[in-house]
Write an enzyme that holds these catalytic residues in place. Structure first.
Site, mmCIF file in Angstrom:
data_model
loop_
_atom_site.group_PDB
_atom_site.id
_atom_site.type_symbol
_atom_site.label_atom_id
_atom_site.label_comp_id
_atom_site.label_asym_id
_atom_site.label_seq_id
_atom_site.Cartn_x
_atom_site.Cartn_y
_atom_site.Cartn_z
ATOM 1 N N ASP A 281 74.308 43.835 -23.510
ATOM 2 C CA ASP A 281 73.022 43.243 -23.916
ATOM 3 C C ASP A 281 73.004 41.728 -23.783
ATOM 4 O O ASP A 281 72.042 41.077 -24.176
ATOM 5 C CB ASP A 281 72.676 43.641 -25.353
ATOM 6 C CG ASP A 281 73.693 43.121 -26.365
ATOM 7 O OD1 ASP A 281 74.734 42.568 -25.922
ATOM 8 O OD2 ASP A 281 73.450 43.257 -27.576
ATOM 9 N N GLU B 87 75.291 39.541 -25.143
ATOM 10 C CA GLU B 87 76.041 38.832 -26.173
ATOM 11 C C GLU B 87 77.378 38.338 -25.624
ATOM 12 O O GLU B 87 78.025 39.013 -24.829
ATOM 13 C CB GLU B 87 76.291 39.742 -27.373
ATOM 14 C CG GLU B 87 75.053 40.058 -28.183
ATOM 15 C CD GLU B 87 75.376 40.934 -29.383
ATOM 16 O OE1 GLU B 87 76.569 41.206 -29.628
ATOM 17 O OE2 GLU B 87 74.423 41.354 -30.064
ATOM 18 N N HIS C 189 72.426 10.514 -25.773
ATOM 19 C CA HIS C 189 71.115 10.001 -25.362
ATOM 20 C C HIS C 189 70.695 8.809 -26.210
ATOM 21 O O HIS C 189 70.032 7.899 -25.719
ATOM 22 C CB HIS C 189 70.073 11.118 -25.446
ATOM 23 C CG HIS C 189 68.751 10.751 -24.860
ATOM 24 N ND1 HIS C 189 68.598 10.380 -23.537
ATOM 25 C CD2 HIS C 189 67.510 10.682 -25.415
ATOM 26 C CE1 HIS C 189 67.329 10.110 -23.292
ATOM 27 N NE2 HIS C 189 66.650 10.277 -24.425
ATOM 28 N N LYS D 87 57.053 1.363 -18.360
ATOM 29 C CA LYS D 87 56.356 2.580 -17.976
ATOM 30 C C LYS D 87 55.736 3.227 -19.208
ATOM 31 O O LYS D 87 56.128 2.970 -20.341
ATOM 32 C CB LYS D 87 57.298 3.577 -17.295
ATOM 33 C CG LYS D 87 58.328 4.202 -18.223
ATOM 34 C CD LYS D 87 59.145 5.242 -17.510
ATOM 35 C CE LYS D 87 60.228 5.811 -18.418
ATOM 36 N NZ LYS D 87 59.715 6.537 -19.561
ATOM 37 N N ARG E 295 54.908 7.089 -20.574
ATOM 38 C CA ARG E 295 55.104 8.517 -20.341
ATOM 39 C C ARG E 295 53.900 9.284 -20.882
ATOM 40 O O ARG E 295 53.560 9.189 -22.060
ATOM 41 C CB ARG E 295 56.381 9.007 -21.008
ATOM 42 C CG ARG E 295 56.745 10.425 -20.651
ATOM 43 C CD ARG E 295 58.054 10.850 -21.307
ATOM 44 N NE ARG E 295 59.191 10.093 -20.785
ATOM 45 C CZ ARG E 295 59.827 10.392 -19.668
ATOM 46 N NH1 ARG E 295 59.425 11.401 -18.934
ATOM 47 N NH2 ARG E 295 60.840 9.669 -19.274
ATOM 48 N N ASP F 285 70.823 4.616 -16.099
ATOM 49 C CA ASP F 285 70.313 5.480 -17.162
ATOM 50 C C ASP F 285 71.450 6.357 -17.660
ATOM 51 O O ASP F 285 72.507 6.438 -17.015
ATOM 52 C CB ASP F 285 69.152 6.339 -16.658
ATOM 53 C CG ASP F 285 68.124 6.611 -17.755
ATOM 54 O OD1 ASP F 285 68.464 6.432 -18.944
ATOM 55 O OD2 ASP F 285 66.993 7.003 -17.428
ATOM 56 N N ASP G 101 67.363 13.831 -15.057
ATOM 57 C CA ASP G 101 66.934 15.213 -15.229
ATOM 58 C C ASP G 101 66.089 15.624 -14.026
ATOM 59 O O ASP G 101 66.609 16.042 -13.002
ATOM 60 C CB ASP G 101 66.182 15.356 -16.541
ATOM 61 C CG ASP G 101 65.889 16.814 -16.885
ATOM 62 O OD1 ASP G 101 66.255 17.707 -16.100
ATOM 63 O OD2 ASP G 101 65.278 17.067 -17.934
ATOM 64 N N THR G 102 64.786 15.469 -14.090
ATOM 65 C CA THR G 102 63.947 15.800 -12.934
ATOM 66 C C THR G 102 63.840 14.633 -11.955
ATOM 67 O O THR G 102 63.255 14.783 -10.889
ATOM 68 C CB THR G 102 62.524 16.187 -13.388
ATOM 69 O OG1 THR G 102 61.932 15.064 -14.059
ATOM 70 C CG2 THR G 102 62.561 17.383 -14.324
ATOM 71 N N GLY H 9 62.067 12.029 -12.093
ATOM 72 C CA GLY H 9 60.742 11.424 -11.966
ATOM 73 C C GLY H 9 60.742 9.953 -12.315
ATOM 74 O O GLY H 9 60.230 9.114 -11.572
#
Length: 338
Positions: A63, A65, A156, A219, A221, A245, A249-250, A252
């Site tokens: 399942d 787990e 972060h 900027k 967001r 940074d 992530d993406t 952008g």
């Protein structure tokens, strides 16, 4: 260093760390185990420390787990569990919690969760009503599972250290990145923060790059993973710009920033980040030609389909290994970064 289809993976960065490990094999209290999230990094750390990764069974039930079993006695030992909470985040986080619980129930003397990439860190405060602070939630889960200490890299935000009710050693991947850039001897460097929130990180980075000048991208967001670049504070014309940074992530934010720097006259643009999250469509954006190089570390193990010609991956294994040894020997960790 090994080349693979045009991109370069640098497995051993030149780092000013003096190994202090002559007796590591004589001390059988140090045990190192690895989760499934980044086995390659764990193997490099084990080689640096001169120990073997401990035997462990990991499997799934029908399942879905997870099941974990430590396959050697760790009673009275200092156990270090290497497991970033990278994608798939929930699976890897749950695996870490199960590993911690297994070690606690096996009577380990001390359990250190070594988390090269700490997931769920972006929600570190409430910016609107009825939001969860997941960075604190994950800290609670790790603590309640039975961890005695946490070793994390480039959180972060620094405040996340305070979310733990156990000791938290916070180390930085910047020495590896800085060493690589200094060896390249890039002319007319200017360090650029991709947003106002990263100014402190970029300023510290610039100071170690021979006090390079600093520029800031302003900027706004509009939504998660959507960034609109508005203005540039500082001069980049005719210079080599290095965008810094903690994670990509993406891509952008950092790719839009690179385009602005090109428009403002930057001669070359490099991207530097510790964590290569690389969610879709990051690879397409980063390989679009706006960057000379995208320099990251191996805190997250990347699949082959996320490599591209401009990518450079630097190993933080020596840095993590030395930190583990210093924690084990009760010596200073912060002195590594002075």
């Amino acid at each position: 260093m090994s080349a693979l289809r045009g991109f370069v993976v640098i497995r051993s960065a030149t780092l000013a760390i003096q190994p202090t490990l002559p007796s590591v094999n004589e001390n059988n209290r140090l045990r190192l185990f690895a989760g499934s999230a980044n086995l390659l990094l764990a193997q490099e750390v084990a080689r640096y420390l001169g120990v073997d990764l401990g035997p462990m069974v990991r499997k799934r039930f029908a399942d879905g787990e997870l099941y974990v079993q430590i396959q050697e006695s760790i009673r009275g030992c200092d156990v270090y569990l290497i497991q970033p909470s990278s994608s798939p985040v929930n699976d890897h986080l749950m695996e870490l919690l199960i590993m911690i619980d297994a070690c606690r129930r096996a009577s380990a003397r001390q359990i250190t969760a070594v988390i090269p990439y700490y997931g769920y860190a972006r929600a570190d405060r409430k910016t609107a009503g009825r939001e969860s602070i997941t960075a604190k939630l994950v800290a609670n889960l790790i603590t309640e599972a039975g961890a005695s200490r946490v070793l994390a890299m480039d959180l972060h935000s620094a405040q996340i250290q305070g979310y733990f009710d156990i000791p938290c050693d916070h180390v930085y991947g910047s020495p590896v990145l800085i060493d690589y850039l200094l060896n390249k001897q890039l002319p007319d460097l200017v360090v650029v923060s991709p947003d106002v929130g990263g100014v402190a990180r970029a300023r510290a980075f610039a100071k170690k790059l021979n006090d390079a000048p600093l520029a800031i991208i302003d900027k706004r967001r509009q939504a998660h993973n959507v960034a609109e670049v508005l203005n540039l504070i500082g001069d980049v014309e005719g210079k080599t710009a290095v965008l810094v940074d903690d994670m990509i992530d993406t891509a952008g934010t950092i790719s839009e920033g690179a385009r602005m720097l090109r428009q403002k006259g930057a001669r070359q643009v490099y991207a530097c980040a510790t964590h290569a999250v690389f969610s879709h469509p990051a690879v397409e954006r980063l390989s679009s030609g706006v960057f000379e190089e995208v320099i990251v570390t191996n805190t997250i193990q990347l699949p082959e389909d996320k490599y591209f010609p401009q990518l450079r991956v630097l190993s933080v294994a020596n840095l993590v290994g030395e930190t583990i040894w210093r924690i084990h020997e009760d010596s200073s960790v912060s002195s590594m970064f002075r």
